[in-house]
Enzyme design. Structure first.
Site, PDB file in Angstrom:
ATOM      1  N   ASP A 131       0.809  -1.220   0.000  1.00  0.00           N
ATOM      2  CA  ASP A 131       0.000   0.000   0.000  1.00  0.00           C
ATOM      3  C   ASP A 131       0.842   1.270   0.000  1.00  0.00           C
ATOM      4  O   ASP A 131       0.332   2.345   0.317  1.00  0.00           O
ATOM      5  CB  ASP A 131      -0.960   0.041   1.197  1.00  0.00           C
ATOM      6  CG  ASP A 131      -1.790  -1.224   1.341  1.00  0.00           C
ATOM      7  OD1 ASP A 131      -2.239  -1.719   0.297  1.00  0.00           O
ATOM      8  OD2 ASP A 131      -1.962  -1.707   2.473  1.00  0.00           O
TER       9      ASP A 131
ATOM     10  N   LYS B 247       3.294   1.509  -5.019  1.00  0.00           N
ATOM     11  CA  LYS B 247       4.096   0.862  -6.066  1.00  0.00           C
ATOM     12  C   LYS B 247       3.499   1.070  -7.448  1.00  0.00           C
ATOM     13  O   LYS B 247       4.216   1.236  -8.430  1.00  0.00           O
ATOM     14  CB  LYS B 247       4.234  -0.636  -5.776  1.00  0.00           C
ATOM     15  CG  LYS B 247       5.054  -0.965  -4.544  1.00  0.00           C
ATOM     16  CD  LYS B 247       5.210  -2.462  -4.349  1.00  0.00           C
ATOM     17  CE  LYS B 247       3.877  -3.151  -4.111  1.00  0.00           C
ATOM     18  NZ  LYS B 247       3.193  -2.679  -2.874  1.00  0.00           N
TER      19      LYS B 247
ATOM     20  N   GLY C 200      -4.153  -4.244  -5.146  1.00  0.00           N
ATOM     21  CA  GLY C 200      -4.705  -3.159  -5.936  1.00  0.00           C
ATOM     22  C   GLY C 200      -3.699  -2.035  -6.106  1.00  0.00           C
ATOM     23  O   GLY C 200      -3.098  -1.582  -5.132  1.00  0.00           O
ATOM     24  N   HIS C 201      -3.479  -1.589  -7.333  1.00  0.00           N
ATOM     25  CA  HIS C 201      -2.526  -0.529  -7.634  1.00  0.00           C
ATOM     26  C   HIS C 201      -3.265   0.636  -8.295  1.00  0.00           C
ATOM     27  O   HIS C 201      -3.935   0.449  -9.313  1.00  0.00           O
ATOM     28  CB  HIS C 201      -1.420  -1.050  -8.550  1.00  0.00           C
ATOM     29  CG  HIS C 201      -0.549  -2.056  -7.874  1.00  0.00           C
ATOM     30  ND1 HIS C 201       0.437  -2.749  -8.544  1.00  0.00           N
ATOM     31  CD2 HIS C 201      -0.496  -2.494  -6.602  1.00  0.00           C
ATOM     32  CE1 HIS C 201       1.062  -3.566  -7.701  1.00  0.00           C
ATOM     33  NE2 HIS C 201       0.491  -3.418  -6.520  1.00  0.00           N
TER      34      HIS C 201
ATOM     35  N   GLN D 260       2.274  -6.222  -2.913  1.00  0.00           N
ATOM     36  CA  GLN D 260       2.421  -6.336  -1.464  1.00  0.00           C
ATOM     37  C   GLN D 260       3.823  -5.887  -1.010  1.00  0.00           C
ATOM     38  O   GLN D 260       4.517  -5.193  -1.731  1.00  0.00           O
ATOM     39  CB  GLN D 260       2.094  -7.765  -0.990  1.00  0.00           C
ATOM     40  CG  GLN D 260       0.640  -8.148  -1.116  1.00  0.00           C
ATOM     41  CD  GLN D 260       0.329  -8.966  -2.357  1.00  0.00           C
ATOM     42  OE1 GLN D 260       1.191  -9.542  -2.984  1.00  0.00           O
ATOM     43  NE2 GLN D 260      -0.929  -8.997  -2.737  1.00  0.00           N
TER      44      GLN D 260
END
Length: 537
Positions: free
Chosen positions: A72, A75, A99-100, A282
């Protein structure tokens, strides 16, 4: 009987004839044909890259983007920024449990937000080839939806997207099992806090050699047999295999149209001199081997995931960029030494909009834990650190930074990825002066308030790694790169010159510095890590 001095040669077998052996020919005579065939295959494989990105850049960069915390940290946004300076962006591990988010301004001035779970960040840039590599666990439904959504921005997306035919698929049955297992853990007080996206069971199928790979969709007999094996193994109803088969049939055409040998593609791109950015998911705290077990994901998240998840030699990666949020967050269960469950945590959560991209769950928040971050640096050997969400700390009179753990019996302790150890530790804080002026909207690193720059210097000194940039907002332009940093060198020139929109000729760009080798000057290998500098008092 006298020995015949010149015996007739034995008649070669048909196999020997086909292989060119036993005919008296030069054993190396076949080499030119082999090399020519190899070159033709590589040219065909690299066609989307050469057509979209043009020739290789004058200076090649192989870059990995990882995290120093649980995840989080940003990235996706960092990968998106770097993809503009590379020709290939590749997602190498994890699944749609990660999720990005990317925020950017389009040519017409509109601000767009893209949330990807499987597509590699940065593939929106014209000419950049996107790769979903072999280490990714693919939910076909999620991938299809993301392709549809992103195609509004990048109409040619499917022509420059490659899905590894070795990537394993996440089935509806995997999600069902994941939800059931997590519910059972919750009822006994042992919940892990998974996203219930089926990642754990899919990795179980993979390790148990009954997983479904993209390439397996070409073999209906094998596919049905594997689906039945999974249903039996997980104790599901007998009709589950047929239901999974019907679900897969909706996406088979799309998956196979994108399928390719991503390992050979990435290796060929690197050998040809193209720049590649590799996107992690992650953070090291969740790594299945080195994280805080059992509060981990079931995939590798540390740097070694690059080798296993892409097939590239890790020593080729010259830049390891680690994102570090200016404070600490965590989603799910597990130890969190600097967590604040009162006013500070609420303030950080609201200001930083700390809600999970995948699940929408509220994130736990607290002051930055440099003890944890230093452990991550020792594990992943980052060459540059980018401190994100610095603007969230705007307005604090003082800022806490955890520099050690206090043990119950006194003394200082380091971070250890052990649940019991961390549960017995409490944070030791150093307090730095805050800044009252906003950082949001600044355009240069040098314009940051002096207290903010002192904060970043403190982080750099403690970790022994350059802080190369600071994020002061989610948008692409809201990252301030420190002049003279290694990251500034990577981002000095655009990586892709897109085709002329009016149909004219593409602007010229220098080719490889060494045409005979097929690659330009290359930044490869990580310099020997120096001992971290003594943290400031």
């Amino acid at each position: 009987m006298p020995e015949n001095p010149d015996p007739a040669p034995a008649a070669p077998s048909s196999a020997e004839d086909r292989a060119g052996r036993g005919t008296g020919a030069d054993p190396r005579a076949v080499w030119p044909a082999v090399v020519a065939a190899r070159r033709a295959r590589r040219q065909a494989l690299l066609a989307p890259l050469t057509e979209g990105a043009g020739p290789p850049p004058a200076r090649q960069h192989i870059t990995w983007v990882g995290d120093l915390q649980q995840g989080d940290g940003g990235k996706g946004a960092m990968t998106d920024r770097l993809a503009a300076f590379h020709q290939v962006t590749a997602r190498v591990q994890g699944g749609d449990n990660a999720g990005h988010t990317t925020v950017f301004r389009e040519a017409d001035g509109d601000v767009r937000t893209v949330k990807n779970h499987l597509l590699p960040s940065g593939v929106r840039h014209p000419g950049v080839v996107g790769v979903v590599a072999n280490g990714v666990l693919v939910n076909a439904e999620t991938l299809a939806r993301e392709i549809t959504e992103l195609s509004e921005i990048a109409p040619d997306l499917r022509r420059r997207l490659v899905l590894s035919d070795r990537a394993h698929l996440v089935l509806p049955s995997h999600r069902e099992v994941d939800g059931r297992q997590e519910s059972e853990r919750d009822s006994s007080g042992d919940g892990i806090g998974t996203t219930r996206r089926g990642i754990g069971p899919a990795n179980v199928s993979k390790a148990n050699r009954m997983g479904i790979r993209v390439a397996d969709l070409r073999d209906p007999v094998l596919l049905r047999r594997r689906l039945r094996q999974n249903a039996r193994f997980f104790g599901l109803p007998s009709d589950r295999a047929e239901r999974d088969l019907a679900w897969l049939s909706r996406y088979t055409g799309l998956l196979l149209s994108l399928a390719g040998d991503s390992v050979t593609l990435l290796r060929s791109a690197v050998e040809a001199g193209y720049s590649v950015v590799l996107e992690g998911a992650q953070g090291p705290m969740l790594d299945v081997e080195h994280g805080v077990y059992p509060y981990v994901t079931t995939s590798p998240t540390a740097f070694y995931s690059v080798t296993s998840g892409s097939g590239l030699d890790g020593s080729l990666v010259g830049h390891r960029v680690g994102v570090l949020k200016a404070y600490q967050t965590m989603v799910g269960n597990g130890p969190f030494v600097t967590e604040d469950r009162e006013g500070l945590g609420d303030r950080l959560r609201r200001a930083g909009e700390e809600f999970g991209t995948t699940t929408g769950r509220s994130r736990r928040c607290g002051w930055l834990d440099l003890t944890h971050a230093r452990w991550a640096v020792s594990l992943n050997r980052y060459t540059s650190v980018v401190v994100t969400k610095l603007d969230v700390l705007d307005g604090f009179d003082r800022i806490g930074v955890c520099v050690s753990y206090a043990a119950p019996d006194g003394g200082h302790r380091e971070f250890l990825p052990d649940n019991g150890h961390l549960a017995r530790c409490s944070p030791v804080y150093c307090w730095l002066p805050g800044w009252r002026s906003p950082t949001r909207g600044l355009s240069r690193y040098e314009d940051l308030p002096v207290q903010a720059r002192d904060f970043l210097s403190y982080v750099s000194d403690y970790l022994g790694v350059e802080v190369a940039a600071a994020g002061v907002g989610p948008a692409q332009r809201e990252m301030l790169v420190r002049p003279g940093s290694r990251l500034a060198a990577v981002m000095a020139h655009p990586g892709v010159v897109p085709p002329a929109r009016d149909g004219g000729a593409r602007p010229a760009r220098p080719g490889p510095a060494h045409p005979g080798t097929g690659s330009g000057a290359r930044d490869t290998g990580v310099p020997p890590p120096s001992a971290p500098r003594t943290p400031p008092a």
